[in-house]
Design a protein around this motif. Structure first.
Motif, short mmCIF file in Angstrom:
data_model
loop_
_atom_site.label_atom_id
_atom_site.label_comp_id
_atom_site.label_asym_id
_atom_site.label_seq_id
_atom_site.Cartn_x
_atom_site.Cartn_y
_atom_site.Cartn_z
N ASP A 107 -0.30 -1.83 -8.13
CA ASP A 107 -1.66 -2.02 -7.65
C ASP A 107 -2.42 -0.70 -7.59
O ASP A 107 -3.59 -0.61 -8.00
CB ASP A 107 -1.64 -2.66 -6.26
CG ASP A 107 -1.01 -4.04 -6.27
OD1 ASP A 107 -1.37 -4.84 -7.15
OD2 ASP A 107 -0.16 -4.30 -5.42
N ASP A 108 -1.76 0.34 -7.06
CA ASP A 108 -2.41 1.65 -6.95
C ASP A 108 -2.73 2.20 -8.33
O ASP A 108 -3.84 2.71 -8.59
CB ASP A 108 -1.50 2.63 -6.21
CG ASP A 108 -1.26 2.25 -4.76
OD1 ASP A 108 -1.84 1.24 -4.30
OD2 ASP A 108 -0.50 2.96 -4.08
N ASN A 154 3.22 2.62 -8.09
CA ASN A 154 2.91 1.30 -7.54
C ASN A 154 1.92 0.61 -8.47
O ASN A 154 0.92 1.20 -8.87
CB ASN A 154 2.30 1.44 -6.14
CG ASN A 154 1.89 0.10 -5.55
OD1 ASN A 154 0.82 -0.42 -5.83
ND2 ASN A 154 2.77 -0.47 -4.74
N LYS A 158 -1.23 6.27 -1.79
CA LYS A 158 -1.69 6.28 -3.17
C LYS A 158 -0.51 6.71 -4.03
O LYS A 158 -0.15 7.88 -4.06
CB LYS A 158 -2.86 7.24 -3.34
CG LYS A 158 -4.09 6.89 -2.51
CD LYS A 158 -5.18 7.93 -2.68
CE LYS A 158 -6.38 7.63 -1.80
NZ LYS A 158 -7.44 8.66 -1.93
N ASN A 159 0.09 5.74 -4.71
CA ASN A 159 1.36 5.98 -5.39
C ASN A 159 1.25 5.60 -6.87
O ASN A 159 1.06 4.42 -7.19
CB ASN A 159 2.45 5.15 -4.72
CG ASN A 159 3.81 5.32 -5.35
OD1 ASN A 159 4.00 6.14 -6.26
ND2 ASN A 159 4.78 4.55 -4.88
N GLY A 163 -6.43 8.72 -8.21
CA GLY A 163 -5.51 7.82 -7.52
C GLY A 163 -6.19 7.03 -6.42
O GLY A 163 -7.04 7.55 -5.70
N ARG A 164 -5.81 5.78 -6.29
CA ARG A 164 -6.38 4.90 -5.27
C ARG A 164 -5.29 4.06 -4.61
O ARG A 164 -4.22 3.85 -5.18
CB ARG A 164 -7.42 3.95 -5.88
CG ARG A 164 -8.68 4.62 -6.41
CD ARG A 164 -9.49 5.26 -5.31
NE ARG A 164 -10.79 5.75 -5.77
CZ ARG A 164 -11.01 6.94 -6.31
NH1 ARG A 164 -9.98 7.78 -6.49
NH2 ARG A 164 -12.23 7.31 -6.67
N ASP A 165 -5.58 3.60 -3.41
CA ASP A 165 -4.68 2.71 -2.68
C ASP A 165 -5.06 1.27 -3.02
O ASP A 165 -5.95 0.70 -2.40
CB ASP A 165 -4.80 2.97 -1.17
CG ASP A 165 -3.96 2.02 -0.33
OD1 ASP A 165 -3.11 1.32 -0.90
OD2 ASP A 165 -4.18 1.99 0.89
N GLY A 166 -4.40 0.71 -3.99
CA GLY A 166 -4.78 -0.62 -4.46
C GLY A 166 -4.20 -1.76 -3.67
O GLY A 166 -4.70 -2.89 -3.75
#
Length: 361
Positions: free
Chosen positions: A155-156, A153, A149-150, A140-143
């Motif tokens: 982008d994430d 979402n 980090k969802n 998981g990443r915060d896009g």
């Protein structure tokens, strides 16, 4: 002098005694320029999901530097099979998807083609890329830069999928390694074949795909490439200049501070992009609208050419109320630093507050 952000034009219009701050050409930063395959429209993919795929592909080199060949069609191919691009859901501006996309319970019943039971904890896949919770924990990443980090979402999830597919540094231009990456995602030869068929469709120009900036040449192409190379850079109120991203200031109209955030606000991004071709711009969006040949909103988006500035205003009939600027890419698309909590991204021109454009090149 404190730098004014995108909406600083309103203050500037009221306090006429304040001198306009101009920047000086200083092209000192080398952008990580992507190829001209950033896409404007693809049949069957919601614009917001497409923007997430584009952004993830642009950010991937920072996440997995050794990975080669990550492109938006690869992510689109996965998401097509996993969720049909979040079909039937609402995709908010920040990428959040509602209602959540949840796979079947993996209890070994065979529903959804899954025969392996996961009895512990949360045992269903989540989001448009259908991540199992354990996999999301690692990939998981915060896009979209909101600090979360969802998997629900866009982008994430897209950036997380890109990271997962790349592994420790695959070369996805190699068909064999691409197949291995997809097989890792789902251990099924039929799944691999389905995903590859969609990747190939999305990769073909002229099959519903429009290449943003394809008609841009010379300095306009340089400006566009520069701005696209900053996709994924955080929004920072008051941030950005001719040398690239900078620490911003406080505060945006929504009360968000750019202090401590290295990035761009809308006019900071345009200032940087145009500095690369020797064009110095005023610091605010409203002041930038007075440069070059003005293109009134009444002529419509069709009057714009790739590389033009594109503006948005509280009152589209008054340049003094312009609060936002982006760079036109062609085919109804722009690249911009939209608002606090977001990152530089390509997206469709907003259908509200459009105030025309300006041609500087």
């Amino acid at each position: 002098m404190k730098k004014l952000g995108c909406a600083g034009a309103l203050v500037l219009a009221l306090v006429v005694a304040v001198p306009v701050l101009f920047v000086v050409f200083a092209a000192t930063r080398e952008p990580a320029t992507p190829t001209m395959e950033t896409v404007g429209k693809v049949a069957g993919i919601p614009q917001r999901m497409l923007a997430a795929y584009q952004s993830a592909a642009a950010q991937l080199p920072r996440q997995v530097p050794k990975c080669k060949g990550m492109r938006w069609p690869i992510l689109a191919g996965i998401a097509k099979i996993e969720s049909n691009h979040a079909a039937g859901r609402t995709i908010k501006d920040n990428g959040d998807i509602t209602p959540h996309i949840l796979g079947p319970l993996l209890d070994g019943s065979g529903v959804g083609g899954n025969t392996t039971a996961f009895p512990e904890g949360n045992n269903r896949a989540e989001g448009p890329f259908q991540f199992m919770p354990a996999t999301w924990t690692g990939s998981g990443r915060d896009g979209n830069g909101d600090g979360d980090k969802n998997p629900h979402n866009a982008d994430d999830a897209a950036l997380g999928a890109a990271v997962y597919l790349c592994g420790n540094g695959r070369n996805l231009t190699d068909r064999t390694q691409l197949k291995a990456a997809i097989f890792q995602y789902n251990h099924s030869d039929a799944y691999v074949a389905d995903v590859l068929s969609w990747i190939d469709r999305y990769s073909q120009l002229g099959n519903g795909t429009i290449r943003i900036g394809a008609h841009a040449t010379g300095k306009a192409r340089t400006v566009i490439n520069t701005a696209l190379g900053e996709m994924g850079t955080p929004y920072s109120w008051g941030g950005g200049g001719p040398g690239g991203p900078t620490i911003g200031t406080c505060c945006s109209p929504s009360g968000k501070s750019g202090a401590g955030i290295r990035g761009y606000d809308c006019s900071g991004l345009t200032t940087y992009a145009f500095a690369q071709v020797g064009v110095s711009l005023p610091r605010t969006a409203a002041a930038q609208s007075q440069r070059g040949k003005r293109i009134p909103a009444s002529r419509g988006v069709g009057a714009l050419s790739p590389g033009d500035l594109v503006f948005f205003a509280y009152d589209p009939s008054s340049d003094a109320t312009i609060y936002h600027v982006g760079i036109y890419l062609g085919d109804g698309q722009m690249v911009n630093a939209a608002r606090p909590g977001m990152k530089v991204r390509a997206e469709a021109i907003w259908d509200h507050s459009y105030a025309g454009g300006a041609r500087l090149l």
